[in-house]
Design a protein around this motif. Structure first.
Motif, PDB file in Angstrom:
ATOM      1  N   ALA A  12       0.830  -1.206   0.000  1.00  0.00           N
ATOM      2  CA  ALA A  12       0.000   0.000   0.000  1.00  0.00           C
ATOM      3  C   ALA A  12       0.859   1.248   0.000  1.00  0.00           C
ATOM      4  CB  ALA A  12      -0.949  -0.010   1.193  1.00  0.00           C
ATOM      5  N   GLY A  13       1.858   1.282  -0.891  1.00  0.00           N
ATOM      6  CA  GLY A  13       2.577   2.520  -1.190  1.00  0.00           C
ATOM      7  C   GLY A  13       1.842   3.219  -2.324  1.00  0.00           C
ATOM      8  N   TYR A  37       3.061  -3.294   6.885  1.00  0.00           N
ATOM      9  CA  TYR A  37       3.149  -2.233   7.896  1.00  0.00           C
ATOM     10  C   TYR A  37       1.912  -1.339   7.775  1.00  0.00           C
ATOM     11  CZ  TYR A  37       7.945  -3.948   8.181  1.00  0.00           C
ATOM     12  OH  TYR A  37       9.046  -4.753   8.331  1.00  0.00           O
ATOM     13  N   ALA A 173       1.504  -9.450   6.426  1.00  0.00           N
ATOM     14  CA  ALA A 173       2.607  -9.700   5.481  1.00  0.00           C
ATOM     15  C   ALA A 173       2.259 -10.856   4.560  1.00  0.00           C
ATOM     16  CB  ALA A 173       3.880 -10.021   6.252  1.00  0.00           C
ATOM     17  N   VAL A 174       2.458 -10.639   3.256  1.00  0.00           N
ATOM     18  CA  VAL A 174       2.332 -11.752   2.309  1.00  0.00           C
ATOM     19  C   VAL A 174       3.633 -12.548   2.386  1.00  0.00           C
ATOM     20  CG1 VAL A 174       2.190 -12.363  -0.134  1.00  0.00           C
ATOM     21  CG2 VAL A 174       0.738 -10.544   0.796  1.00  0.00           C
ATOM     22  N   ALA A 203       5.285  -4.225  -4.087  1.00  0.00           N
ATOM     23  CA  ALA A 203       5.918  -4.271  -2.765  1.00  0.00           C
ATOM     24  C   ALA A 203       7.150  -3.370  -2.662  1.00  0.00           C
ATOM     25  CB  ALA A 203       6.266  -5.710  -2.403  1.00  0.00           C
ATOM     26  N   TRP A 206      10.691  -4.341  -1.682  1.00  0.00           N
ATOM     27  CA  TRP A 206      10.592  -5.799  -1.475  1.00  0.00           C
ATOM     28  C   TRP A 206       9.992  -6.521  -2.696  1.00  0.00           C
ATOM     29  CZ3 TRP A 206       9.396  -2.122   2.228  1.00  0.00           C
ATOM     30  CH2 TRP A 206      10.098  -2.169   3.433  1.00  0.00           C
ATOM     31  N   GLN A 225      17.932   6.563  -1.504  1.00  0.00           N
ATOM     32  CA  GLN A 225      17.841   7.971  -1.961  1.00  0.00           C
ATOM     33  C   GLN A 225      17.465   8.781  -0.728  1.00  0.00           C
ATOM     34  OE1 GLN A 225      16.876  11.576  -4.174  1.00  0.00           O
ATOM     35  NE2 GLN A 225      18.177   9.893  -4.721  1.00  0.00           N
ATOM     36  N   LEU A 227      17.321  12.929   1.337  1.00  0.00           N
ATOM     37  CA  LEU A 227      17.217  14.375   1.136  1.00  0.00           C
ATOM     38  C   LEU A 227      17.253  15.098   2.484  1.00  0.00           C
ATOM     39  CD1 LEU A 227      14.070  15.097   2.061  1.00  0.00           C
ATOM     40  CD2 LEU A 227      13.551  14.247  -0.203  1.00  0.00           C
ATOM     41  N   TYR A 251      18.675  18.352  -6.794  1.00  0.00           N
ATOM     42  CA  TYR A 251      17.357  18.987  -6.938  1.00  0.00           C
ATOM     43  C   TYR A 251      16.997  19.778  -5.687  1.00  0.00           C
ATOM     44  CZ  TYR A 251      15.868  14.781  -4.331  1.00  0.00           C
ATOM     45  OH  TYR A 251      15.749  13.777  -3.404  1.00  0.00           O
ATOM     46  N   ILE A 318      13.886   3.773  -0.031  1.00  0.00           N
ATOM     47  CA  ILE A 318      14.523   2.779  -0.906  1.00  0.00           C
ATOM     48  C   ILE A 318      13.660   2.555  -2.150  1.00  0.00           C
ATOM     49  CG2 ILE A 318      15.601   0.520  -1.039  1.00  0.00           C
ATOM     50  CD1 ILE A 318      15.950   0.473   1.913  1.00  0.00           C
TER      51      ILE A 318
HETATM   52  C1  FAD Z   1      14.397  10.784  -0.943  1.00  0.00           C
HETATM   53  C2  FAD Z   1      13.444  10.381  -2.035  1.00  0.00           C
HETATM   54  C3  FAD Z   1      13.026  11.301  -2.981  1.00  0.00           C
HETATM   55  C4  FAD Z   1      12.097  10.941  -3.944  1.00  0.00           C
HETATM   56  N1  FAD Z   1      11.609  11.900  -4.777  1.00  0.00           N
HETATM   57  C5  FAD Z   1      10.609  11.596  -5.627  1.00  0.00           C
HETATM   58  C6  FAD Z   1       9.984  12.609  -6.411  1.00  0.00           C
HETATM   59  O1  FAD Z   1      10.324  13.778  -6.312  1.00  0.00           O
HETATM   60  N2  FAD Z   1       8.987  12.245  -7.257  1.00  0.00           N
HETATM   61  C7  FAD Z   1       8.567  10.957  -7.361  1.00  0.00           C
HETATM   62  O2  FAD Z   1       7.666  10.677  -8.134  1.00  0.00           O
HETATM   63  N3  FAD Z   1       9.143   9.982  -6.635  1.00  0.00           N
HETATM   64  C8  FAD Z   1      10.149  10.273  -5.781  1.00  0.00           C
HETATM   65  N4  FAD Z   1      10.727   9.299  -5.038  1.00  0.00           N
HETATM   66  C9  FAD Z   1      10.380   7.905  -5.318  1.00  0.00           C
HETATM   67  C10 FAD Z   1       9.073   7.495  -4.699  1.00  0.00           C
HETATM   68  O3  FAD Z   1       9.153   7.587  -3.300  1.00  0.00           O
HETATM   69  C11 FAD Z   1       8.799   6.063  -5.108  1.00  0.00           C
HETATM   70  O4  FAD Z   1       8.848   5.958  -6.508  1.00  0.00           O
HETATM   71  C12 FAD Z   1       7.444   5.578  -4.647  1.00  0.00           C
HETATM   72  O5  FAD Z   1       7.207   5.967  -3.322  1.00  0.00           O
HETATM   73  C13 FAD Z   1       7.396   4.068  -4.790  1.00  0.00           C
HETATM   74  O6  FAD Z   1       6.211   3.602  -4.224  1.00  0.00           O
HETATM   75  P1  FAD Z   1       6.009   2.074  -3.979  1.00  0.00           P
HETATM   76  O7  FAD Z   1       4.551   1.880  -3.826  1.00  0.00           O
HETATM   77  O8  FAD Z   1       6.701   1.294  -5.044  1.00  0.00           O
HETATM   78  O9  FAD Z   1       6.845   1.751  -2.635  1.00  0.00           O
HETATM   79  P2  FAD Z   1       6.484   1.894  -1.082  1.00  0.00           P
HETATM   80  O10 FAD Z   1       5.910   3.207  -0.771  1.00  0.00           O
HETATM   81  O11 FAD Z   1       7.679   1.482  -0.302  1.00  0.00           O
HETATM   82  O12 FAD Z   1       5.338   0.812  -0.886  1.00  0.00           O
HETATM   83  C14 FAD Z   1       5.598  -0.584  -0.930  1.00  0.00           C
HETATM   84  C15 FAD Z   1       4.785  -1.221   0.170  1.00  0.00           C
HETATM   85  O13 FAD Z   1       4.861  -2.639   0.057  1.00  0.00           O
HETATM   86  C16 FAD Z   1       4.758  -3.175   1.360  1.00  0.00           C
HETATM   87  N5  FAD Z   1       5.240  -4.562   1.342  1.00  0.00           N
HETATM   88  C17 FAD Z   1       6.473  -4.985   1.017  1.00  0.00           C
HETATM   89  N6  FAD Z   1       6.544  -6.330   1.119  1.00  0.00           N
HETATM   90  C18 FAD Z   1       5.328  -6.759   1.512  1.00  0.00           C
HETATM   91  C19 FAD Z   1       4.788  -8.036   1.816  1.00  0.00           C
HETATM   92  N7  FAD Z   1       5.523  -9.165   1.695  1.00  0.00           N
HETATM   93  N8  FAD Z   1       3.508  -8.123   2.234  1.00  0.00           N
HETATM   94  C20 FAD Z   1       2.740  -6.993   2.359  1.00  0.00           C
HETATM   95  N9  FAD Z   1       3.215  -5.753   2.085  1.00  0.00           N
HETATM   96  C21 FAD Z   1       4.488  -5.638   1.664  1.00  0.00           C
HETATM   97  C22 FAD Z   1       5.636  -2.227   2.180  1.00  0.00           C
HETATM   98  O14 FAD Z   1       5.350  -2.308   3.554  1.00  0.00           O
HETATM   99  C23 FAD Z   1       5.311  -0.877   1.564  1.00  0.00           C
HETATM  100  O15 FAD Z   1       4.328  -0.155   2.289  1.00  0.00           O
HETATM  101  C24 FAD Z   1      11.641   9.614  -4.046  1.00  0.00           C
HETATM  102  C25 FAD Z   1      12.080   8.681  -3.118  1.00  0.00           C
HETATM  103  C26 FAD Z   1      12.961   9.053  -2.115  1.00  0.00           C
HETATM  104  C27 FAD Z   1      13.370   8.042  -1.094  1.00  0.00           C
END
Ligand code: FAD
Length: 405
Positions: A12-13, A37, A173-174, A203, A206, A225, A227, A251, A318
């Motif tokens: 749920a990101g 989480y 957790a899956v 994920a 992960w 990454q 900031l 940036y 990450i």
């Molecule tokens: C410092 C920094 C600056 C950034 N700047 C930008 C920006 O300016 N613009 C932009 O677009 N992006 C930016 N990003 C990137 C952006 O944060 C990511 O691209 C985006 O948040 C990715 O989302 P996600 O859903 O893939 O990951 P996440 O937000 O990490 O979500 C993944 C989720 O999966 C869950 N998960 C993992 N394994 C399991 C499992 N086995 N079972 C159940 N749940 C699980 C985790 O708990 C987590 O909540 C930046 C990132 C960082 C760190």
């Protein structure tokens, strides 16, 4: 706990929550959004929240324009708050070879209907007085660029999805995706089994771990990454255009009366998520302020404020990098019913409204609304990469995020 679902979204990101939202919004039922989480608690809330509209390909410009429109209409669409500012941005070339990239960017952006132009270093300084013209060879102004509060996106999509009928399962957790005779049949979680024909691996850091528990290989690297956010500064107005210095890959944007700034460093840290242990959360990632100070020194002539401003917050996350710098979205030929929404390449949050919508349509209708072949998981033949090559190319993509040559 729920035992049957039509679609099970893992993570749920921003990417997973947007996918769940755009599945249920047009009426899909039995959608479950699972997170080990809290909802929206890992990398997504730690992003910079910048939207960059001038991309290297027409497809990416088309997608980011869709995403930017949805960010503006976020509250209308989801019923949830999202603070955003269309500040525009200034992309700064310091070296002759990067001037040609800026010229190309302006032409491509104009052709695709973006508000872009080349401006003088002095005009750029007038638009954002924190940017000094010293050593600046060329500047592109992008009127379409914006920034938003990163902490509101994943939570907003998840709450919006819940209001349309999705089931949220935080703190679950899956542990394994169930695949029988090449077809997804559900997931095993620490709270029991959920049966269902479609799984989305969103994920984040992960993603590989979830896929590889089933022997599905996916070429992405979990990459640090980070900031800084500074204390409030005189003149740091919310509508100052963001600044990107191409070759330094630094940036800066306004943030709560101060500035937020970060860098795509030369030698980023990669993580093997398995080695960090089951309880690792993104907030446990070790931060390294020295990296940021090194690059503040690199841009001291253009952005002297970075070395002077006091730091209020240091945060990091990450994201996942791929070898070609493109996201990985869609089904994998390796298992029917297994979809990816990952390979964010440090820009997954801003594009999540467009990718979530496209992936939801792909799942519900069998094809994406626009040709997403350059982002498809199927573009990587199994075994066509080595870990060393992947890391080398991912490192290059990360460092050259602003198209610097
Ligand atoms: C410092 C920094 C600056 C950034 N700047 C930008 C920006 O300016 N613009 C932009 O677009 N992006 C930016 N990003 C990137 C952006 O944060 C990511 O691209 C985006 O948040 C990715 O989302 P996600 O859903 O893939 O990951 P996440 O937000 O990490 O979500 C993944 C989720 O999966 C869950 N998960 C993992 N394994 C399991 C499992 N086995 N079972 C159940 N749940 C699980 C985790 O708990 C987590 O909540 C930046 C990132 C960082 C760190």
């Amino acid at each position: 706990m729920i035992r049957e679902a039509g679609v099970i979204v893992i993570g749920a990101g921003g990417l997973g929550a947007a996918t769940a939202f755009y599945l249920v919004k047009p009426g899909a039922r039995n959608v479950v959004l699972i997170d080990k989480y809290d909802i929206g608690s890992q990398t997504s809330p730690r992003a910079a929240g910048m939207v960059s509209c001038v991309r290297k390909s027409e497809l990416m410009i088309e997608l980011i324009k869709l995403a930017a429109g949805r960010i503006e209409r976020f509250t209308e669409e989801t019923g949830q708050p999202l603070d955003w500012v269309r500040s525009g941005s200034l992309k700064v070339a310091r070296r002759a070879q990067d001037v040609a990239v800026v010229e190309d960017d302006v032409l491509r952006g104009r052709r695709l209907g973006l508000d872009v132009e080349r401006i003088s270093p002095e005009e750029a300084h007038r638009l954002n007085p924190f940017l000094e013209p010293d050593g600046v060879a060329a500047v592109m102004r992008v009127g379409d660029d914006m920034y938003f509060n990163p902490a509101q996106v994943a939570v907003g999509f998840a709450r919006g999805a819940e209001a349309c009928g999705a089931t949220l399962l935080p703190h679950t957790a899956v542990t394994r995706v169930l695949i029988e005779r090449g077809e997804v049949t559900g997931v095993e979680t620490n709270g029991g089994t959920i049966h269902g024909p479609i799984v989305v691996d969103a994920a984040g850091a992960w993603t590989r771990q979830v896929a590889e528990a089933n022997g599905l290989r996916i070429p992405l690297v979990s990459t640090a990454q980070q900031l800084f956010v500074t204390d409030p500064l005189p003149g740091a107005r919310a509508d100052l255009p963001m600044v990107r210095v191409m070759d330094a890959a630094v940036y800066v944007r306004p943030c709560d009366g101060g500035l937020l700034w970060g860098v795509y460093e030369e030698d980023p840290r990669f993580f093997e998520m398995d080695s960090l242990g089951e309880r690792f959360q993104i907030k446990d990632m070790p931060l390294d302020a020295a990296v940021l100070w090194r690059y503040a020194a690199d841009v001291r002539r253009q952005l002297p404020v970075l070395l002077k401003a006091t730091v209020r917050e240091h945060r990091g996350g990450i994201p996942t990098m791929t070898a070609d710098g493109q996201h990985i979205v869609g089904p994998t030929p390796a298992a029917r019913g297994f979809f990816f929404a990952s390979g964010c390449n440090v820009s997954g949050l801003s594009i999540s409204p467009a990718l979530g919508d496209a992936l939801a349509a792909w799942i519900l209708e069998g094809t994406p609304p626009i040709d997403l072949a350059p982002l498809a998981a199927a573009r990587f033949a199994p075994g066509s990469w080595s870990e060393d090559e992947l890391r080398q190319q991912a490192r290059w993509q990360y460092r050259h995020f602003y198209g610097s040559v």
